[in-house]
Write a protein that holds these residues in place. Structure first.
Motif, mmCIF file in Angstrom:
data_model
loop_
_atom_site.group_PDB
_atom_site.id
_atom_site.type_symbol
_atom_site.label_atom_id
_atom_site.label_comp_id
_atom_site.label_asym_id
_atom_site.label_seq_id
_atom_site.Cartn_x
_atom_site.Cartn_y
_atom_site.Cartn_z
ATOM 1 N N THR A 17 0.724 -1.229 0.119
ATOM 2 C CA THR A 17 0.056 -0.077 -0.110
ATOM 3 C C THR A 17 0.880 1.204 0.089
ATOM 4 N N ASN A 18 0.410 2.365 -0.328
ATOM 5 C CA ASN A 18 1.041 3.605 -0.133
ATOM 6 C C ASN A 18 0.771 3.994 1.266
ATOM 7 N N GLY A 19 1.470 5.405 1.607
ATOM 8 C CA GLY A 19 1.428 5.612 2.983
ATOM 9 C C GLY A 19 2.322 5.346 3.636
ATOM 10 N N HIS A 20 2.265 6.256 4.787
ATOM 11 C CA HIS A 20 3.263 5.933 5.878
ATOM 12 C C HIS A 20 3.145 5.396 7.249
ATOM 13 N N GLY A 21 1.692 4.550 7.355
ATOM 14 C CA GLY A 21 1.440 4.086 8.599
ATOM 15 C C GLY A 21 2.491 3.105 9.126
ATOM 16 N N TRP A 22 3.238 2.377 8.263
ATOM 17 C CA TRP A 22 4.233 1.627 8.736
ATOM 18 C C TRP A 22 4.991 2.335 9.717
ATOM 19 N N GLN B 83 5.354 3.032 17.477
ATOM 20 C CA GLN B 83 4.479 2.830 18.606
ATOM 21 C C GLN B 83 4.838 1.437 19.117
ATOM 22 N N PHE B 84 5.188 0.424 18.089
ATOM 23 C CA PHE B 84 5.407 -0.977 18.726
ATOM 24 C C PHE B 84 6.677 -1.103 19.417
ATOM 25 N N ARG B 85 7.691 -0.257 19.136
ATOM 26 C CA ARG B 85 8.904 -0.194 19.716
ATOM 27 C C ARG B 85 8.757 0.504 21.049
ATOM 28 N N ARG B 86 7.843 1.436 21.097
ATOM 29 C CA ARG B 86 7.747 2.207 22.522
ATOM 30 C C ARG B 86 6.893 1.324 23.339
ATOM 31 N N LEU C 160 -4.820 1.100 14.201
ATOM 32 C CA LEU C 160 -4.560 2.391 13.901
ATOM 33 C C LEU C 160 -3.740 3.227 12.890
ATOM 34 N N TYR C 161 -2.735 2.207 12.373
ATOM 35 C CA TYR C 161 -1.846 2.606 11.827
ATOM 36 C C TYR C 161 -1.681 2.034 10.453
ATOM 37 N N MET C 162 -1.555 0.528 10.253
ATOM 38 C CA MET C 162 -1.112 -0.006 9.186
ATOM 39 C C MET C 162 -2.462 -0.371 8.160
ATOM 40 N N SER C 163 -3.792 -0.461 8.924
ATOM 41 C CA SER C 163 -4.715 -0.575 7.870
ATOM 42 C C SER C 163 -5.359 0.773 7.367
ATOM 43 N N ASN C 164 -4.770 1.765 7.539
ATOM 44 C CA ASN C 164 -5.036 3.285 7.372
ATOM 45 C C ASN C 164 -4.437 3.636 5.993
ATOM 46 N N VAL C 165 -4.980 3.514 4.845
ATOM 47 C CA VAL C 165 -4.495 3.942 3.565
ATOM 48 C C VAL C 165 -4.861 5.234 3.355
#
Length: 170
Positions: free
Chosen positions: A98-103, A109-112, A132-137
């Protein structure tokens, strides 16, 4: 050796499962000293200040930084190597699909969250963060855009239409 440019303090944070900005792993200590700039404050004094790190890595640089992170982390936690590889694969797979920067936000956040659960597995997806982040296209298709439709049927053709269902509810 991979990670030889990383300070002892940052290595300690990595080993202790504390959050660290991956972008600082790509810079040597010499480079960090050269990233200062001068500015004049409101009183007219010249002040030297360090540039803030560039947190917005592309996936290629993120992968380079994460490999350095892995090399340091697995020295103290050798059994976690497979988990870290799975984590990196998950992030890279998301980027490729996908496009975007949710990754980027997911990874941060995962590392936090790691200090609160240091014995949790790197390879298991955190589904709350994923939603919250990865499924947000960032560029979803415009569902309200008009769809061009052309028909080969004549306007009076009834083929393909169920008038009993549409008008009588049967």
């Amino acid at each position: 050796m991979i990670g030889s440019n990383v300070s002892a303090a940052n290595k300690s944070k990595i080993i202790a499962d504390e959050y660290i900005d991956l972008s600082i792993l790509l810079k040597s200590n010499l480079d960090q000293k050269q990233h200062k700039f001068l500015y004049i404050d409101a009183d007219g004094k010249i002040i030297s200040k360090e540039k803030e790190s560039n947190k917005y890595l592309d996936i290629e640089k993120w992968t380079d930084a994460f490999i350095i992170f892995m090399s340091i982390y697995t020295c103290a936690h050798p059994t976690k190597c497979h988990e870290l590889l799975k984590y990196m694969t998950t992030i890279r797979m998301r980027v490729s699909r996908t496009n975007g920067h949710g990754w980027r936000q997911y990874g941060e956040q995962f590392r936090r969250k790691r200090p609160q659960a240091p014995h949790s597995s790197w390879e298991h997806i955190d589904y709350e963060l994923w939603l919250l982040y990865m499924s947000n296209v960032t560029n979803p298709p415009n569902v309200h855009a008009p769809v061009a439709y052309t028909s080969t049927k004549t306007p009076n053709s009834t083929f393909g239409k169920c008038y009993d269902f549409n008008f009588k509810g049967l």
